[in-house]
Design a protein around this motif. Structure first.
Motif, PDB file in Angstrom:
ATOM      1  N   LYS A   1       0.788  -0.879   0.107  1.00  0.00           N
ATOM      2  CA  LYS A   1      -0.010  -0.398   0.198  1.00  0.00           C
ATOM      3  C   LYS A   1       0.314   1.144   0.239  1.00  0.00           C
ATOM      4  N   LYS A   2       0.902   1.998  -1.251  1.00  0.00           N
ATOM      5  CA  LYS A   2       1.048   3.452  -0.605  1.00  0.00           C
ATOM      6  C   LYS A   2       1.008   4.064   0.470  1.00  0.00           C
ATOM      7  N   PHE A   3       1.744   5.196   1.072  1.00  0.00           N
ATOM      8  CA  PHE A   3       1.756   5.538   1.641  1.00  0.00           C
ATOM      9  C   PHE A   3       1.374   6.972   1.675  1.00  0.00           C
ATOM     10  N   GLN A   4      -0.416   7.425   2.384  1.00  0.00           N
ATOM     11  CA  GLN A   4      -0.425   8.710   1.499  1.00  0.00           C
ATOM     12  C   GLN A   4      -1.252   9.743   2.769  1.00  0.00           C
ATOM     13  N   LEU A   5      -0.528  11.039   2.208  1.00  0.00           N
ATOM     14  CA  LEU A   5      -0.814  12.022   3.895  1.00  0.00           C
ATOM     15  C   LEU A   5      -2.460  12.371   3.689  1.00  0.00           C
ATOM     16  N   PRO A   6      -2.557  12.976   4.373  1.00  0.00           N
ATOM     17  CA  PRO A   6      -4.095  12.727   4.292  1.00  0.00           C
ATOM     18  C   PRO A   6      -4.473  14.629   3.424  1.00  0.00           C
ATOM     19  N   ARG A   7      -4.957  14.472   3.033  1.00  0.00           N
ATOM     20  CA  ARG A   7      -5.342  15.494   2.721  1.00  0.00           C
ATOM     21  C   ARG A   7      -5.956  17.302   3.569  1.00  0.00           C
ATOM     22  N   PRO A   8      -4.892  18.488   3.600  1.00  0.00           N
ATOM     23  CA  PRO A   8      -5.361  18.883   4.580  1.00  0.00           C
ATOM     24  C   PRO A   8      -6.943  19.288   4.072  1.00  0.00           C
ATOM     25  N   ASP A   9      -7.786  20.107   5.254  1.00  0.00           N
ATOM     26  CA  ASP A   9      -8.638  21.185   5.313  1.00  0.00           C
ATOM     27  C   ASP A   9      -8.623  22.025   4.969  1.00  0.00           C
ATOM     28  N   MET A  10      -9.002  22.487   3.983  1.00  0.00           N
ATOM     29  CA  MET A  10      -8.571  23.728   3.327  1.00  0.00           C
ATOM     30  C   MET A  10      -9.332  25.073   4.251  1.00  0.00           C
ATOM     31  N   ALA A  11     -10.704  24.484   4.506  1.00  0.00           N
ATOM     32  CA  ALA A  11     -11.118  25.662   5.624  1.00  0.00           C
ATOM     33  C   ALA A  11     -10.379  25.852   6.975  1.00  0.00           C
ATOM     34  N   LYS A  12      -9.795  24.588   7.691  1.00  0.00           N
ATOM     35  CA  LYS A  12      -9.352  24.643   9.081  1.00  0.00           C
ATOM     36  C   LYS A  12      -7.683  25.451   9.078  1.00  0.00           C
ATOM     37  N   PHE A  13      -6.724  25.284   7.550  1.00  0.00           N
ATOM     38  CA  PHE A  13      -6.043  25.839   7.299  1.00  0.00           C
ATOM     39  C   PHE A  13      -6.163  26.897   7.018  1.00  0.00           C
ATOM     40  N   ARG A  14      -7.112  27.588   6.772  1.00  0.00           N
ATOM     41  CA  ARG A  14      -7.200  29.145   6.566  1.00  0.00           C
ATOM     42  C   ARG A  14      -7.932  29.682   7.789  1.00  0.00           C
ATOM     43  N   ALA A  15      -7.867  29.110   8.688  1.00  0.00           N
ATOM     44  CA  ALA A  15      -8.947  29.406   9.787  1.00  0.00           C
ATOM     45  C   ALA A  15      -7.845  30.004  11.213  1.00  0.00           C
ATOM     46  N   GLY A  16      -6.366  29.001  10.613  1.00  0.00           N
ATOM     47  CA  GLY A  16      -5.576  28.868  11.381  1.00  0.00           C
ATOM     48  C   GLY A  16      -4.331  30.371  11.645  1.00  0.00           C
ATOM     49  N   PHE A  17      -4.857  30.714  10.661  1.00  0.00           N
ATOM     50  CA  PHE A  17      -4.360  32.338  10.162  1.00  0.00           C
ATOM     51  C   PHE A  17      -5.544  32.935  11.244  1.00  0.00           C
ATOM     52  N   HIS A  18      -5.996  32.984  11.839  1.00  0.00           N
ATOM     53  CA  HIS A  18      -7.611  33.929  12.532  1.00  0.00           C
ATOM     54  C   HIS A  18      -7.198  33.538  13.467  1.00  0.00           C
ATOM     55  N   THR A  19      -6.251  32.514  13.831  1.00  0.00           N
ATOM     56  CA  THR A  19      -6.489  32.680  15.542  1.00  0.00           C
ATOM     57  C   THR A  19      -5.153  34.324  16.289  1.00  0.00           C
ATOM     58  N   ARG A  20      -5.936  33.526  17.863  1.00  0.00           N
ATOM     59  CA  ARG A  20      -5.438  34.586  18.191  1.00  0.00           C
ATOM     60  C   ARG A  20      -3.507  34.507  18.617  1.00  0.00           C
ATOM     61  N   THR A  21      -2.938  32.983  18.030  1.00  0.00           N
ATOM     62  CA  THR A  21      -1.638  32.446  18.916  1.00  0.00           C
ATOM     63  C   THR A  21      -1.125  33.912  17.349  1.00  0.00           C
ATOM     64  N   PHE A  22      -2.283  33.390  16.270  1.00  0.00           N
ATOM     65  CA  PHE A  22      -0.727  33.699  15.199  1.00  0.00           C
ATOM     66  C   PHE A  22      -0.940  35.231  14.997  1.00  0.00           C
ATOM     67  N   ARG A  23      -1.979  36.334  15.838  1.00  0.00           N
ATOM     68  CA  ARG A  23      -1.899  37.515  16.134  1.00  0.00           C
ATOM     69  C   ARG A  23      -1.014  37.600  16.936  1.00  0.00           C
ATOM     70  N   VAL A  24      -0.653  37.071  17.804  1.00  0.00           N
ATOM     71  CA  VAL A  24       1.116  37.525  18.937  1.00  0.00           C
ATOM     72  C   VAL A  24       2.008  36.740  18.380  1.00  0.00           C
ATOM     73  N   GLY A  25       2.092  35.928  17.186  1.00  0.00           N
ATOM     74  CA  GLY A  25       2.943  35.913  16.860  1.00  0.00           C
ATOM     75  C   GLY A  25       3.301  36.528  15.703  1.00  0.00           C
ATOM     76  N   GLY A  26       2.496  37.052  15.218  1.00  0.00           N
ATOM     77  CA  GLY A  26       3.001  38.866  13.870  1.00  0.00           C
ATOM     78  C   GLY A  26       3.386  39.657  15.019  1.00  0.00           C
ATOM     79  N   TYR A  27       2.662  40.341  15.768  1.00  0.00           N
ATOM     80  CA  TYR A  27       2.769  41.505  16.336  1.00  0.00           C
ATOM     81  C   TYR A  27       4.158  40.751  17.174  1.00  0.00           C
TER      82      TYR A  27
END
Length: 94
Positions: free
Chosen positions: A18-44
């Motif tokens: 069996k070929k190992f396949q990475l699970p496809r990321p959920d783009m909605a969750k990926f985009r939502a990760g950019f709007h978290t408090r942690t990401f904002r504080v890291g940007g600051y």
């Protein structure tokens, strides 16, 4: 039955790899990760570090642009004053 062989190999079939396949990321969750408090504080934090670095570079450029008469440094070849240290024998006598 031999150890290490699988059942379908014993029956004459080839084992399927069996070929190992990475699970496809959920783009909605990926985009939502950019709007978290942690990401904002890291940007600051990154912005603050960039501002401090820019100020340090500007101060360095400013100091380098000053005439050498305004920034006198003692010559490196000047002798240092003699040390007034005592040897261990001198300390014992006192």
């Amino acid at each position: 039955m031999m150890f290490g062989k699988k059942n379908n190999e014993q029956a004459g079939g080839k084992a399927e790899k069996k070929k190992f396949q990475l699970p496809r990321p959920d783009m909605a969750k990926f985009r939502a990760g950019f709007h978290t408090r942690t990401f904002r504080v890291g940007g600051y934090s990154v912005a603050a570090a960039a501002i401090v670095l820019a100020i340090a570079i500007m101060v360095n450029l400013f100091v380098n642009a000053l005439p050498s008469s305004w920034t006198p440094l003692p010559p490196a070849s000047s002798p240092s004053p003699p040390r007034q240290s005592k040897s261990w024998a001198d300390w014992r006598r006192t």
